[in-house]
Design an enzyme around this catalytic site. Sequence first.
Site, mmCIF file in Angstrom:
data_model
loop_
_atom_site.group_PDB
_atom_site.id
_atom_site.type_symbol
_atom_site.label_atom_id
_atom_site.label_comp_id
_atom_site.label_asym_id
_atom_site.label_seq_id
_atom_site.Cartn_x
_atom_site.Cartn_y
_atom_site.Cartn_z
ATOM 1 N N ASN A 115 36.824 31.174 40.356
ATOM 2 C CA ASN A 115 36.460 31.684 39.030
ATOM 3 C C ASN A 115 36.948 30.656 38.018
ATOM 4 O OD1 ASN A 115 36.127 33.039 36.637
ATOM 5 N ND2 ASN A 115 37.694 34.595 37.029
ATOM 6 N N TRP A 116 36.005 29.869 37.525
ATOM 7 C CA TRP A 116 36.392 28.785 36.606
ATOM 8 C C TRP A 116 36.717 29.284 35.200
ATOM 9 C CZ3 TRP A 116 32.463 24.241 37.839
ATOM 10 C CH2 TRP A 116 32.853 23.632 39.041
ATOM 11 N N LYS A 117 36.386 30.548 34.927
ATOM 12 C CA LYS A 117 36.629 31.099 33.569
ATOM 13 C C LYS A 117 35.987 30.176 32.537
ATOM 14 C CE LYS A 117 40.631 33.379 35.438
ATOM 15 N NZ LYS A 117 41.923 34.006 35.231
ATOM 16 N N GLY B 154 41.402 31.650 40.456
ATOM 17 C CA GLY B 154 41.217 31.110 39.114
ATOM 18 C C GLY B 154 41.713 29.676 39.028
ATOM 19 N N GLY B 155 42.926 29.500 38.504
ATOM 20 C CA GLY B 155 43.487 28.177 38.243
ATOM 21 C C GLY B 155 43.363 27.189 39.392
ATOM 22 N N GLY C 173 47.141 34.330 36.700
ATOM 23 C CA GLY C 173 47.535 33.182 35.880
ATOM 24 C C GLY C 173 49.028 33.100 35.614
ATOM 25 N N HIS D 133 35.999 41.807 35.146
ATOM 26 C CA HIS D 133 37.264 41.059 35.223
ATOM 27 C C HIS D 133 38.218 41.603 34.150
ATOM 28 C CE1 HIS D 133 40.163 37.819 35.014
ATOM 29 N NE2 HIS D 133 39.739 37.444 36.207
ATOM 30 N N GLU E 227 40.126 40.189 32.173
ATOM 31 C CA GLU E 227 40.079 39.484 30.883
ATOM 32 C C GLU E 227 38.944 40.013 30.017
ATOM 33 O OE1 GLU E 227 40.120 35.509 32.492
ATOM 34 O OE2 GLU E 227 42.215 35.782 33.066
ATOM 35 N N GLU F 233 42.668 42.674 41.803
ATOM 36 C CA GLU F 233 43.389 41.692 40.995
ATOM 37 C C GLU F 233 44.429 42.386 40.114
ATOM 38 O OE1 GLU F 233 41.052 37.771 40.540
ATOM 39 O OE2 GLU F 233 40.629 39.046 38.832
ATOM 40 N N SER G 42 46.888 34.440 41.136
ATOM 41 C CA SER G 42 47.774 33.330 41.526
ATOM 42 C C SER G 42 47.660 32.953 42.997
ATOM 43 C CB SER G 42 49.227 33.634 41.146
ATOM 44 O OG SER G 42 49.346 33.765 39.740
HETATM 45 P P1 PGA Z 1 44.401 32.968 38.831
HETATM 46 O O1 PGA Z 1 43.142 33.853 38.318
HETATM 47 O O2 PGA Z 1 44.075 32.551 40.243
HETATM 48 O O3 PGA Z 1 44.469 31.812 37.878
HETATM 49 O O4 PGA Z 1 45.593 33.852 38.784
HETATM 50 C C1 PGA Z 1 42.480 34.747 39.171
HETATM 51 C C2 PGA Z 1 41.397 35.462 38.425
HETATM 52 O O5 PGA Z 1 41.601 35.815 37.251
HETATM 53 O O6 PGA Z 1 40.301 35.704 38.969
#
Ligand code: PGA
Length: 245
Positions: A9-11, A225-226, A171, A96, A98, A165, A204
Amino acid sequence: MRKIVIAGNWKMHKTQAESLEFLQGFMPSLEETSQEQEVVLCAPFTALNVLSKNLHGSRVQLGAQNVHWEAYGAYTGEISGPMLTEIGVRYVIVGHSERRQYFGETDETVNLRLKAAQRYGLTPILCVGESKQQRDAGETESLITMQLEKDLVDVDQQNLVIAYEPIWAIGTGDTCEPKEANRVIGAIRSQLTNPHVSIQYGGSVKPDNIDEIMAQPEIDGALVGGASLEPASFAQILNYKKDAG
Ligand code: PGA
């Protein structure tokens, strides 16, 4: 059979040029990745077209990060299912945390988006999970039960991926203990009518914890994500060791 699905997930990261640069480093490392595994990249809307052209014929599936419930209309800033499928997108992240937290996404709009994704031939990745406050108050199960009840009304469980999640793990570097993630994912599965839905863990996920996460019997993949932003770290996650545990 539950499929292993590992999705990046590149956001809100990567221009088109940066996306192409990522592929250069990333694609060769896929040769070591098990063929049974589904590899997905969920990129920003602006990078999807160029990624689609460059991933054509490869095993990497393309995903978006949101979809509207109508096919077209006066919905400034939104994207529809047909707009995504036309350029080869197969998956879409829905709900998600966010989006729920910063953009007013509710269980009702999540449900509309899930049904629309399926209607237009996309596979939604539904995200659920509790905040730190909810976990500390012992509300993890009840919150997730409520999210699933509302989000999955009239949703086809034959074409669905779920990502557990925990918000406090996203993050932060503070991964949920794999056995605990396994327990919650088992509880999620017990609420589904289709026991074959793939359920990912997200929050994470890194090269150094993926082996233990994937060794858990209920966990069918990861939403990353990251650590999906760098070709080497995402490749290491995809090429996790199967016999760890
Ligand atoms: P993260 O994000 O791996 O940076 O914690 C995961 C996500 O929000 O899908």
